[in-house]
Design a protein around this motif. Structure first.
Motif, mmCIF file in Angstrom:
data_model
loop_
_atom_site.group_PDB
_atom_site.id
_atom_site.type_symbol
_atom_site.label_atom_id
_atom_site.label_comp_id
_atom_site.label_asym_id
_atom_site.label_seq_id
_atom_site.Cartn_x
_atom_site.Cartn_y
_atom_site.Cartn_z
ATOM 1 N N VAL A 6 0.862 -1.151 -0.038
ATOM 2 C CA VAL A 6 -0.028 0.109 0.007
ATOM 3 C C VAL A 6 0.815 1.189 -0.109
ATOM 4 O O VAL A 6 1.606 1.464 0.898
ATOM 5 N N ALA A 7 0.675 2.051 -1.063
ATOM 6 C CA ALA A 7 1.262 3.240 -1.138
ATOM 7 C C ALA A 7 0.510 4.390 -1.354
ATOM 8 O O ALA A 7 0.461 4.819 -2.525
ATOM 9 N N GLU A 8 -0.171 4.802 -0.522
ATOM 10 C CA GLU A 8 -1.169 6.148 -0.612
ATOM 11 C C GLU A 8 -0.611 7.114 -1.258
ATOM 12 O O GLU A 8 -1.237 8.142 -2.028
ATOM 13 N N GLU A 9 0.695 7.494 -0.919
ATOM 14 C CA GLU A 9 1.117 8.836 -1.320
ATOM 15 C C GLU A 9 1.411 8.873 -2.660
ATOM 16 O O GLU A 9 1.545 9.981 -3.417
ATOM 17 N N LEU A 10 1.396 7.799 -3.344
ATOM 18 C CA LEU A 10 1.743 7.721 -5.126
ATOM 19 C C LEU A 10 0.563 8.424 -5.675
ATOM 20 O O LEU A 10 0.490 9.279 -6.572
ATOM 21 N N LEU A 11 -0.802 8.096 -5.186
ATOM 22 C CA LEU A 11 -1.923 8.549 -5.526
ATOM 23 C C LEU A 11 -1.990 10.131 -5.355
ATOM 24 O O LEU A 11 -2.573 10.834 -6.323
ATOM 25 N N ALA A 12 -1.898 10.425 -4.098
ATOM 26 C CA ALA A 12 -1.633 11.870 -3.735
ATOM 27 C C ALA A 12 -0.766 12.719 -4.465
ATOM 28 O O ALA A 12 -1.279 13.759 -4.839
ATOM 29 N N ARG A 13 0.304 12.324 -4.847
ATOM 30 C CA ARG A 13 1.232 12.989 -5.538
ATOM 31 C C ARG A 13 1.038 13.033 -7.034
ATOM 32 O O ARG A 13 0.972 13.821 -7.775
ATOM 33 N N ALA A 14 0.507 11.804 -7.627
ATOM 34 C CA ALA A 14 0.022 11.949 -8.923
ATOM 35 C C ALA A 14 -1.054 12.651 -9.136
ATOM 36 O O ALA A 14 -1.371 13.303 -10.246
ATOM 37 N N ARG A 15 -2.107 13.013 -8.142
ATOM 38 C CA ARG A 15 -3.145 14.066 -8.303
ATOM 39 C C ARG A 15 -2.639 15.222 -8.493
ATOM 40 O O ARG A 15 -3.301 16.051 -8.870
ATOM 41 N N ARG A 16 -1.581 15.738 -7.529
ATOM 42 C CA ARG A 16 -1.272 16.915 -7.462
ATOM 43 C C ARG A 16 -0.335 17.450 -8.824
ATOM 44 O O ARG A 16 -0.523 18.227 -9.156
ATOM 45 N N GLU A 17 0.571 16.187 -9.048
ATOM 46 C CA GLU A 17 1.651 16.606 -9.996
ATOM 47 C C GLU A 17 1.337 15.940 -11.606
ATOM 48 O O GLU A 17 2.286 16.134 -12.373
ATOM 49 N N PRO A 54 0.696 11.760 -13.093
ATOM 50 C CA PRO A 54 1.021 10.433 -12.888
ATOM 51 C C PRO A 54 2.658 10.306 -13.204
ATOM 52 O O PRO A 54 3.355 9.474 -12.550
ATOM 53 N N GLU A 55 3.124 10.917 -13.907
ATOM 54 C CA GLU A 55 4.662 10.628 -14.479
ATOM 55 C C GLU A 55 5.514 11.156 -13.157
ATOM 56 O O GLU A 55 6.484 10.931 -13.386
ATOM 57 N N ALA A 56 4.836 12.006 -12.279
ATOM 58 C CA ALA A 56 5.759 12.409 -11.381
ATOM 59 C C ALA A 56 6.275 11.367 -10.206
ATOM 60 O O ALA A 56 7.130 11.335 -9.434
ATOM 61 N N VAL A 57 5.546 10.227 -10.561
ATOM 62 C CA VAL A 57 5.596 9.231 -9.189
ATOM 63 C C VAL A 57 6.333 8.052 -10.038
ATOM 64 O O VAL A 57 6.735 6.870 -9.418
ATOM 65 N N ALA A 58 7.216 8.206 -11.084
ATOM 66 C CA ALA A 58 7.768 7.161 -11.914
ATOM 67 C C ALA A 58 8.876 6.432 -11.159
ATOM 68 O O ALA A 58 9.045 5.220 -11.053
ATOM 69 N N ASP A 59 9.685 7.209 -10.518
ATOM 70 C CA ASP A 59 10.760 6.685 -9.661
ATOM 71 C C ASP A 59 10.270 6.016 -8.621
ATOM 72 O O ASP A 59 10.838 4.949 -8.251
ATOM 73 N N GLU A 60 9.155 6.588 -7.795
ATOM 74 C CA GLU A 60 8.851 5.998 -6.680
ATOM 75 C C GLU A 60 8.226 4.430 -7.072
ATOM 76 O O GLU A 60 8.453 3.657 -6.254
ATOM 77 N N VAL A 61 7.419 4.608 -8.216
ATOM 78 C CA VAL A 61 6.778 3.332 -8.822
ATOM 79 C C VAL A 61 7.976 2.156 -8.951
ATOM 80 O O VAL A 61 7.791 1.165 -8.322
ATOM 81 N N ARG A 62 9.024 2.676 -9.558
ATOM 82 C CA ARG A 62 10.085 1.589 -10.030
ATOM 83 C C ARG A 62 10.709 1.122 -8.568
ATOM 84 O O ARG A 62 11.076 -0.077 -8.462
ATOM 85 N N ALA A 63 10.752 1.845 -7.600
ATOM 86 C CA ALA A 63 11.538 1.327 -6.197
ATOM 87 C C ALA A 63 10.505 0.305 -5.672
ATOM 88 O O ALA A 63 10.929 -0.638 -5.065
ATOM 89 N N VAL A 64 9.019 0.685 -5.762
ATOM 90 C CA VAL A 64 8.054 -0.535 -5.202
ATOM 91 C C VAL A 64 8.325 -1.503 -5.899
ATOM 92 O O VAL A 64 8.208 -2.686 -5.299
#
Length: 222
Positions: A44-55, A57-67
């Protein structure tokens, strides 16, 4: 050739990437109904959706790769993303194991139902990724597509407040108001409970059940 043993046919662990813990019991219940013996590992990574909504979806690419890297390191045989907003980013990130988005089988089913597809979403950030996915499936199938979108006002607020029944009723009402369509797509997994409340004769499609089936098959293939 001798038949494969049950142990050989058993899928490896399937990691599920969620952006809300509310999805965990939904997928656990589907596993118990349709895929007994499948090991699910919920991330569960709630912060990914929160950031994607703000900035975006591409803004979370690095975090997604880490997960994804963490899921593979922990032994996942496949990874299934249950969040429609970041689904395309997850697919593009790739990994050493199959990486799938839960809403792709739903999109394919919508295209197969006919050209007139209505997408319902409770989050505006989900509309563009879901439309793009349905369009992609239509191109791949060589089928015509006339797609429309509806933002279901108030549904996400109810979901965030923990009123899952209220969210489902609100979405079901919106689905029942749709006319002149061959399929209605519930863009987010959080909307799936509305499927059983609708009275429309138009097929209403949600992602959790077909998505989990695809994930289980990918884990088995690995």
């Amino acid at each position: 050739m001798p038949p494969r043993s049950s142990a050989a046919a058993r899928p490896g662990p399937l990691a599920l990437l969620h952006t809300s813990p509310a999805h965990i019991p939904v997928f656990d219940a589907l596993r118990d109904e349709d895929h007994q013996g499948l090991e699910l590992r919920h991330l569960v990574a709630e912060e990914l959706l929160a950031r994607a909504r703000r900035e975006g979806p591409e803004a979370v690419a690095d975090e997604v790769r880490a997960v994804l890297d963490r899921a593979v390191a922990q032994g996942a045989a496949a990874v299934l993303c249950t969040c429609s907003t970041i689904g395309a980013v997850v697919e593009r990130a790739g990994a050493e194991v199959p990486v799938l988005r839960a809403d792709r089988p739903m999109a394919a089913a919508a295209v197969a139902a006919g050209p007139r597809v209505v997408v319902l979403a409770s989050l505006e950030s989900t509309l563009t990724p879901t439309v793009a996915l349905v369009e992609e499936e239509a191109r791949a199938a060589g089928r015509p597509l006339d797609i429309r979108t509806v933002l279901v006002e108030g549904a996400w607020t109810l979901f965030e407040a923990g009123d899952l029944d209220g969210c489902a009723r609100t979405v079901a009402t919106a689905a029942d108001a749709v006319t002149d369509a061959d399929a209605i797509v519930l863009a987010q997994g959080s909307m799936a409970a509305a499927q059983r409340l609708t009275t429309t004769t138009i097929p209403v499609l949600s992602s959790p059940r077909p998505g989990l089936a695809a994930g289980a098959e990918a884990a088995r293939g690995s």
